[in-house]
Design a protein around this motif. Structure first.
Motif, PDB file in Angstrom:
ATOM      1  N   LEU A 178      24.850  11.120 -76.271  1.00 36.04           N
ATOM      2  CA  LEU A 178      25.860  12.267 -76.462  1.00 36.04           C
ATOM      3  C   LEU A 178      25.044  13.545 -76.969  1.00 36.04           C
ATOM      4  N   PRO A 179      25.452  14.540 -76.711  1.00 39.99           N
ATOM      5  CA  PRO A 179      24.461  15.868 -77.156  1.00 39.99           C
ATOM      6  C   PRO A 179      25.139  16.170 -78.361  1.00 39.99           C
ATOM      7  N   ALA A 180      24.184  16.667 -79.248  1.00 41.37           N
ATOM      8  CA  ALA A 180      24.277  16.907 -80.591  1.00 41.37           C
ATOM      9  C   ALA A 180      25.124  18.283 -80.834  1.00 41.37           C
ATOM     10  N   ASP A 181      25.929  18.581 -80.217  1.00 38.75           N
ATOM     11  CA  ASP A 181      26.925  19.722 -80.035  1.00 38.75           C
ATOM     12  C   ASP A 181      27.829  19.890 -80.739  1.00 38.75           C
ATOM     13  N   PRO A 182      28.433  21.018 -81.279  1.00 41.29           N
ATOM     14  CA  PRO A 182      29.636  21.401 -82.083  1.00 41.29           C
ATOM     15  C   PRO A 182      30.774  20.483 -81.580  1.00 41.29           C
ATOM     16  N   THR A 184      30.994  17.227 -80.279  1.00 43.34           N
ATOM     17  CA  THR A 184      30.748  15.958 -80.815  1.00 43.34           C
ATOM     18  C   THR A 184      30.921  15.948 -82.192  1.00 43.34           C
ATOM     19  N   PHE A 185      30.383  16.861 -82.862  1.00 46.40           N
ATOM     20  CA  PHE A 185      30.490  16.865 -84.348  1.00 46.40           C
ATOM     21  C   PHE A 185      32.189  17.036 -84.864  1.00 46.40           C
ATOM     22  N   ALA A 186      32.659  17.933 -84.127  1.00 43.94           N
ATOM     23  CA  ALA A 186      34.137  18.062 -84.212  1.00 43.94           C
ATOM     24  C   ALA A 186      35.050  16.865 -84.059  1.00 43.94           C
ATOM     25  N   GLN A 187      34.691  16.046 -83.130  1.00 41.81           N
ATOM     26  CA  GLN A 187      35.406  14.929 -82.866  1.00 41.81           C
ATOM     27  C   GLN A 187      35.069  13.829 -83.988  1.00 41.81           C
TER      28      GLN A 187
END
Ligand code: ADP
Length: 371
Positions: A178-182, A184-187
């Motif tokens: 999974l990419p450490a992008d916004p 993923t963090f939002a989910q």
């Protein structure tokens, strides 16, 4: 069915009768066996007495022998009566007390956590009532225990879903899948919010069920509270393109209630109506009343509730559609709290629905202030 008081009276009578019978029997045996041998010899001496002095001595001896014999007879008869009386009363008491001992043993077992204990109902009226009450109490305790176990299972299940999702995201991040992008963090953040909401709901539920929510009952106008909640939720309804209609009551709507709790119940019910009604639907808020109550109903043209689900919507964690509720984050606790609050205020909250796709109506009834 016999009464306990008659049983006890009969038991006492039986003990008295046995005692008297034993006393009489003992007296008769002693009188026939002892009296002749001791008194006869004194009588013979008296008959053979020649002088006045000898007659005097023999009479004295006879009187003394008679006294001793009577005393011995009475003492032995009394002793026999006491022994048999005590024995028979112990036997009878044991018979009468047996049901009480059974209840004592069963309550001890229940205290040890064996909630399936029940006692046989005896044929004595008062003890039968006690046994029936005891069995009802045991059944209620068993039910509470069943609910407690179910609650723990439900909580574990509810916690597992967001935790599993969070675990999945973390593993995906660590493995580089999974990419450490916004996004993923939002989910991930959404899952933690879901966890937090669940914990908050659980805390609110436990406070309500423990009776720890203080109620400030006062005379309030239900119209005002309904209007306030309506205005608060109007933007939410508007964003879903729902038409919300409020029909104010023609008569006064003064109720005895805690205004904040009423607002909490209505927010939940109106929020659900908005949530479970697809775009373009209609929500109608109406008042009705009887001599004792004022009711406010929230009807929607939404997804409705199946008839077999209707009795359960107020149960903890109940959701008619689990997958949909999970996506939307509903924990199925809101209505449990709402109904509990309504009942704590001497009111009621009930649900009606014609079935799936036919909309739902939730009715909150509260005690009229001037009733
Ligand atoms: P939730 O947070 O899941 O909405 P609630 O206790 O408020 O929890 O509601 C329990 C369940 O009752 C919901 O999951 C839903 O299945 C059903 N329900 C409640 N209100 C409505 C409604 N207006 N229309 C259809 N179903 C409803």
């Amino acid at each position: 069915m016999r009464k306990l008081k008659w049983r006890i009276a009969a038991a006492h009578m039986a003990v008295v009768i046995v005692g008297v019978a034993v006393a009489l029997l003992a007296a008769w045996i002693i009188a026939t066996a002892l009296v002749p041998s001791s008194i006869q010899s004194q009588l013979a001496t008296l008959r053979q007495a020649q002088s006045q002095e000898a007659i005097g001595r023999a009479t004295e001896a006879l009187t003394a022998a008679f006294g001793r014999t009577v005393f011995t007879a009475v003492a032995l008869a009394a002793l026999g009566a006491i022994v048999t009386g005590v024995a028979s009363s112990l036997l009878l008491a044991r018979h009468i007390l047996r049901p009480l001992q059974a209840i004592g043993t069963s309550s001890q077992r229940i205290a040890d956590g064996r909630y399936d204990q029940r006692v046989a109902v005896p044929d004595v009226e008062e003890l039968a009532a006690l046994a029936v009450n005891f069995n009802q109490m045991a059944a209620a305790l068993q039910d509470v225990e069943r609910q407690r176990v179910a609650l723990i299972a439900n909580v574990a299940h509810e916690l597992r879903t967001p935790l599993t999702a969070l675990g999945g995201y973390l593993e995906g991040l660590m493995d580089g899948l999974l990419p450490a992008d916004p996004e993923t963090f939002a989910q991930m953040s959404q899952e933690t919010r879901r966890l937090k909401r669940l914990v908050d709901d659980l805390q609110a539920l436990s406070r309500v069920e423990a009776g720890q929510v203080p109620l400030e009952m006062e005379r309030v106008d239900l119209r005002q509270i309904v209007t306030r909640v309506y205005n608060q939720l109007l933007p939410q309804a508007g964003s879903k393109d729902l038409a919300v209609r409020l029909h104010p009551p023609s008569t006064t709507a003064q109720v005895m209630a805690d205004p904040d709790r009423v607002a909490q119940i209505l927010t939940n019910v109106l929020g659900n109506a908005i949530h479970y009604t697809p775009e373009g639907g209609t929500i109608t808020v109406e008042f009705s009343g009887s001599r004792e109550t004022v009711s406010v109903s929230v009807s929607d043209t939404g997804i409705g509730i199946p008839a077999d689900a209707l009795p359960f919507v107020f149960e903890r964690f109940y959701r008619a559609d689990r997958s949909r509720a999970h996506r939307s984050g509903g924990s199925g606790i809101g209505l449990t709290i709402a109904r509990r609050l309504a009942r704590d205020m001497n009111g009621e909250l009930r649900a009606e629905s014609e079935g799936p796709g036919k909309g739902s109506t939730f009715v909150l009834s509260l005690a009229r202030a001037d009733a």
